[in-house]
Design an enzyme around this catalytic site. Structure first.
Site, PDB file in Angstrom:
ATOM      1  CG  ASN A   8    -112.054  71.797  54.609  1.00  0.00           C
ATOM      2  OD1 ASN A   8    -110.864  71.473  54.589  1.00  0.00           O
ATOM      3  ND2 ASN A   8    -113.031  70.935  54.397  1.00  0.00           N
ATOM      4  NE  ARG A  89    -111.823  68.166  57.463  1.00  0.00           N
ATOM      5  CZ  ARG A  89    -111.731  67.424  56.373  1.00  0.00           C
ATOM      6  NH1 ARG A  89    -111.652  67.997  55.194  1.00  0.00           N
ATOM      7  NH2 ARG A  89    -111.734  66.118  56.448  1.00  0.00           N
ATOM      8  CG  HIS A 178    -115.483  61.095  58.307  1.00  0.00           C
ATOM      9  ND1 HIS A 178    -115.736  59.886  57.710  1.00  0.00           N
ATOM     10  CD2 HIS A 178    -115.222  61.948  57.303  1.00  0.00           C
ATOM     11  CE1 HIS A 178    -115.629  60.006  56.405  1.00  0.00           C
ATOM     12  NE2 HIS A 178    -115.307  61.257  56.130  1.00  0.00           N
ATOM     13  NE  ARG A 238    -111.156  57.838  50.461  1.00  0.00           N
ATOM     14  CZ  ARG A 238    -111.558  58.696  51.394  1.00  0.00           C
ATOM     15  NH1 ARG A 238    -111.481  58.366  52.669  1.00  0.00           N
ATOM     16  NH2 ARG A 238    -112.032  59.872  51.062  1.00  0.00           N
ATOM     17  CD  GLU A 383    -117.310  66.902  58.434  1.00  0.00           C
ATOM     18  OE1 GLU A 383    -117.906  66.999  57.331  1.00  0.00           O
ATOM     19  OE2 GLU A 383    -116.285  66.238  58.588  1.00  0.00           O
TER      20      GLU A 383
END
Ligand code: AMP
Length: 400
Positions: A8, A89, A178, A238, A383
């Site tokens: 990642n 990723r 996601h 956010r 993940e």
């Protein structure tokens, strides 16, 4: 023995996890941080030890060199040939990718063309990929997209009600994010639904970034994040969904530019913006204990936004068989889970075992009682293992 690495890459970081496949056993993991600086940090966890050192890492290629050196020095691998595949990723796959793809010129070009949709992420992912390619040129490399799982949405779920010309000309639509996590959770969650012909799952990935996905028959039918991960439910920093005129109005009121306000919506809003305390739900909980009114409001607003999406997706799916809680807050905050369940219970007839929920952090469990109309489970997300699985699968395909 097959060793596969999940990668990642961020703009100044590179996270990695090395797996033994197909057993999916984690051999080691680590992170290079502050890449580009003289005082960067390289850390690797192996055999219960956590080695960290501060040193110059001026670019991602150097970080990959350090990683390979550390693997050899610690006797984790004897030579680089032992790593047979890499899963990278990639945040934005746009309309091009509905599943993982082998890296080749076409894949690289498409990821590059999507940089305007995810400026920080996609650029960094390519830098990471190219750094690995320099050091491990012949290894099977696979791009695993955060958006791919959401490509099964119908048009009326991903088109925004803007002039259609913009949807087509600028690819301006809902992509979600996601996706790798939601897919993992749906696959894991299926075991709680034996004998159900068309399982309906509401998957809640609630961390500092948060999204909710409606899943039917293992496929995404709707997801809360939008063109970018700014949309959907309120998050740590956010906004989530807003009336679009808020942007225009606040720019006029404050004299700030659209770009400045966009940064505020991304980095200074959400739990942090409303509470003026923190973006971390642990700090918000502590401030709520102390009866801080803004923290109390932020907490209530957060729960409300999550529950509104669960209700929306209950209708969208024509009911639900399983609600999954996952990610930093979903896995580790029993209070958050209980508050969500208490708010949706009158409408949805859902009930969880209060005592079981109270003590549960980061461990998989079925939380619902036999009376509950919908099953509820805590499932820690993973993940990275999805990256390793897809990379290993691609290696087997290439070598059959
Ligand atoms: P993630 O982005 O999935 O890593 O989630 C990170 C967020 O999870 C943090 O910002 C916290 O808000 C939350 N979190 C992590 N650990 C806990 C905990 N023990 N209790 C409550 N919230 C937590």
């Amino acid at each position: 023995m097959a060793k596969v690495m999940a990668v990642n890459a961020g703009s100044s970081s590179l996270k990695f996890k090395l797996y033994e496949m197909p057993e999916e056993k984690v051999i080691c993991s680590g992170n290079a941080e502050r890449i580009g600086h003289e005082d960067a940090i390289f850390g690797i966890k192996y055999n219960g030890e956590n080695d960290k050192k501060v040193l110059p890492i001026l670019d991602h290629a150097r970080a990959v060199e350090l990683l390979v050196e550390a693997l050899i020095e610690k006797g984790i691998i004897k030579s680089m040939d032992e790593i047979i595949a890499l899963g990278h990723r990639i945040v934005q796959g746009g309309k091009y990718f509905s599943h993982s793809e082998l890296f080749n010129k076409d894949t690289e070009d498409k990821i590059e063309s999507l940089i305007p949709l995810a400026p920080l992420h996609n650029k960094a992912h390519l830098v990471g990929f190219r750094a690995f390619k320099k050091i491990l040129p012949n290894v099977t490399s696979v791009a695993v997209f955060d958006t791919a799982f959401h490509q099964s949405m119908e048009e009326q779920d991903y088109v925004f009600p803007i002039p259609y010309e913009y949807t087509v000309k600028y690819d301006c639509r809902r992509y979600g994010a996601h996706g790798t996590s939601h897919q993992y959770l749906a696959e894991k969650g299926a075991k709680y639904l034996p004998g159900i012909k068309h399982p309906r799952i509401i998957s809640c990935h609630i961390g500092s970034g948060a999204s909710i996905t409606a899943i039917k028959d293992g496929k995404c039918v709707a997801t809360s994040m939008g063109l970018t991960p700014l949309g959907g439910i309120m998050m740590g920093t956010r906004t989530g969904d807003l009336d679009p005129s808020v942007m225009n109005y606040l720019c006029k009121c404050t004299g700030k530019s659209v770009e400045e306000m966009y940064q505020i919506f991304n980095k200074q809003s959400g739990l942090l913006g409303v509470s003026e305390v923190s973006n971390d739900s642990r700090d918000i909980a502590a401030a709520c204990e102390a009866k801080n009114p803004k923290a109390l409001l932020a907490d209530k607003l957060f729960i409300r936004r999550v529950c509104d999406y669960i209700g929306q997706y209950f209708v969208r799916l024509g009911g639900a068989d399983l609600i999954i809680f996952s990610a930093g807050i979903g896995e580790n905050s029993p209070e958050f889970r209980q508050k969500v369940i208490d708010e949706i219970a009158p409408a949805l007839g859902v009930e969880i075992d209060r005592e079981l929920n109270k003590g549960l952090r980061g461990k998989e469990a079925l939380l619902s009682t036999p009376n509950s109309k919908i099953k509820v489970a805590l499932i820690p997300t993973d993940e990275e293992v999805m990256l390793a699985r897809d990379a290993y699968k691609a290696y087997l395909e290439e070598h059959k």
